[in-house]
Design an enzyme around this catalytic site. Structure first.
Site, PDB file in Angstrom:
ATOM      1  N   LYS A   1      -4.927 -27.641   0.946  1.00  0.00           N
ATOM      2  CA  LYS A   1      -5.847 -28.606   1.525  1.00  0.00           C
ATOM      3  C   LYS A   1      -6.545 -28.029   2.753  1.00  0.00           C
ATOM      4  CE  LYS A   1      -6.114 -33.369   3.219  1.00  0.00           C
ATOM      5  NZ  LYS A   1      -5.369 -34.622   3.533  1.00  0.00           N
TER       6      LYS A   1
ATOM      7  N   GLU B   1     -17.139 -38.115  11.558  1.00  0.00           N
ATOM      8  CA  GLU B   1     -16.946 -39.491  12.027  1.00  0.00           C
ATOM      9  C   GLU B   1     -15.500 -39.829  12.367  1.00  0.00           C
ATOM     10  OE1 GLU B   1     -15.866 -39.796   7.707  1.00  0.00           O
ATOM     11  OE2 GLU B   1     -17.264 -38.628   8.930  1.00  0.00           O
TER      12      GLU B   1
ATOM     13  N   HIS C   1     -15.837 -34.448   8.033  1.00  0.00           N
ATOM     14  CA  HIS C   1     -15.653 -35.828   8.480  1.00  0.00           C
ATOM     15  C   HIS C   1     -15.900 -35.910   9.980  1.00  0.00           C
ATOM     16  CE1 HIS C   1     -14.205 -38.138   5.044  1.00  0.00           C
ATOM     17  NE2 HIS C   1     -13.439 -37.123   4.683  1.00  0.00           N
TER      18      HIS C   1
ATOM     19  N   CYS D   1     -18.364 -35.884   2.837  1.00  0.00           N
ATOM     20  CA  CYS D   1     -17.174 -35.345   2.173  1.00  0.00           C
ATOM     21  C   CYS D   1     -17.265 -35.497   0.651  1.00  0.00           C
ATOM     22  CB  CYS D   1     -15.911 -35.967   2.749  1.00  0.00           C
ATOM     23  SG  CYS D   1     -14.429 -34.972   2.386  1.00  0.00           S
TER      24      CYS D   1
END
Length: 304
Positions: A163, A237, A235, A142
């Site tokens: 966003k 993860e 992301h 990121c």
């Protein structure tokens, strides 16, 4: 996978409860194996959460890892107990004389700032420069990916109208790239960011290759031709509720500008429990990085 970490790290109890095998330092030293040495530069505010996210994925391989957790000395953490940092973490000054098989640079909630305005930017530049000669391969995540692309290759980031938050469909542009081996033709991965990189700027750099992108979220995976730098703008993860927690945090700050994460809540209803549909991709992404870019490439004697 056996991960050699300090015995009392909070992530151990969480991962054990999920039936994930984690080997503590006490057990690992009894094995006659040269573990892969991995450093994690944790730039996220809630460091215990990020430790757990990453160690969960690093556990999905038979290789033994020895993990060093790092935090920037030039930044004072407001969201992690200083005693946790003192006991479990090191700084760059502690490890800069060492070599590592792999390095992970996490994201950070500073992406709306210019890179040069980030209080630990000079220290991060020093670490990224050091990594070129002291690390076999670095995985940037990121904001860490945006920072790495900017520092190493001059690729800048740009603000997005709103966003980018949610679970997005991706395609593989180069199925022969080792980082993408085994990926489905279309797969899902989380994103959470306010900025992006532009394809036209990445394509100007002959040392870079775009491996995967999303029509909605933009470029996802970029690799350097030598495999020493892997950049992932998403992301993968994240655990099942991370986007939910971020959404609830953001809506308290600015409800008018906060968007519901796309393709995340069933029926776009924040009261419904999200369904995890990116776990398989996340495990494969980290496994491919560890196998093809770290284990297969690193020397047995790191000092060489």
């Amino acid at each position: 996978m056996p991960i050699k970490i300090k015995d009392k790290l909070p992530a151990i109890e969480i991962l054990n409860s999920e039936n994930i095998f984690v080997m503590t330092e006490t057990r690992a030293v009894s094995q006659d194996i040269r573990p892969l040495k991995i450093a994690i530069l944790n730039l996220m505010p809630k460091k215990v959460t990020t430790e757990t996210h990453l160690l969960r994925l690093l556990s999905n391989t038979p290789l033994q890892l020895e993990v060093d957790l790092l935090h920037p000395k030039s930044h004072k953490s407001k969201n992690t107990d200083h005693r946790h940092l003192e006991y479990f973490y090191k700084t760059f000054q502690d490890i800069k004389g060492k070599n590592y098989d792999g390095l992970i640079i996490t994201g950070a909630p500073v992406e709306t700032l210019e890179f040069e305005k980030v209080d630990y930017w000079e220290e991060l530049k020093e670490i990224m420069d050091w990594s070129k000669d002291h690390v076999t391969s670095t995985l940037h995540i990121c904001w860490g990916a945006l920072a790495g692309l900017y520092y190493h290759f001059g690729v800048d980031k740009y603000q997005t109208p709103e966003k980018i938050s949610g679970i997005y469909k991706h395609s593989v542009e180069n199925k022969f790239s080792p980082i993408a081996r085994g990926f489905d033709d279309n797969f899902l991965a989380p994103h959470s960011r306010h900025t992006e990189i532009l394809r036209k700027e990445v394509e100007k750099v002959s040392a870079l290759e775009i491996v995967s992108e999303s029509e909605e979220a933009g470029i996802y995976i970029v690799t350097s031709n030598d495999g020493k730098q892997i950049f992932v703008t998403g992301h993968s993860e994240y655990d099942p509720l991370t986007l939910k927690e971020e959404y609830e945090r953001d809506i308290k700050v600015d409800p008018e500008k906060t968007v519901i994460p796309k393709n995340y809540f069933p029926d776009d209803d924040p009261n419904k429990t999200p369904v995890v549909n990116w776990r398989g991709h996340a495990n494969l992404l980290f496994l491919n990085w560890l196998n093809y870019y770290v284990y297969q490439m690193t020397p047995y004697e790191l000092n060489k």
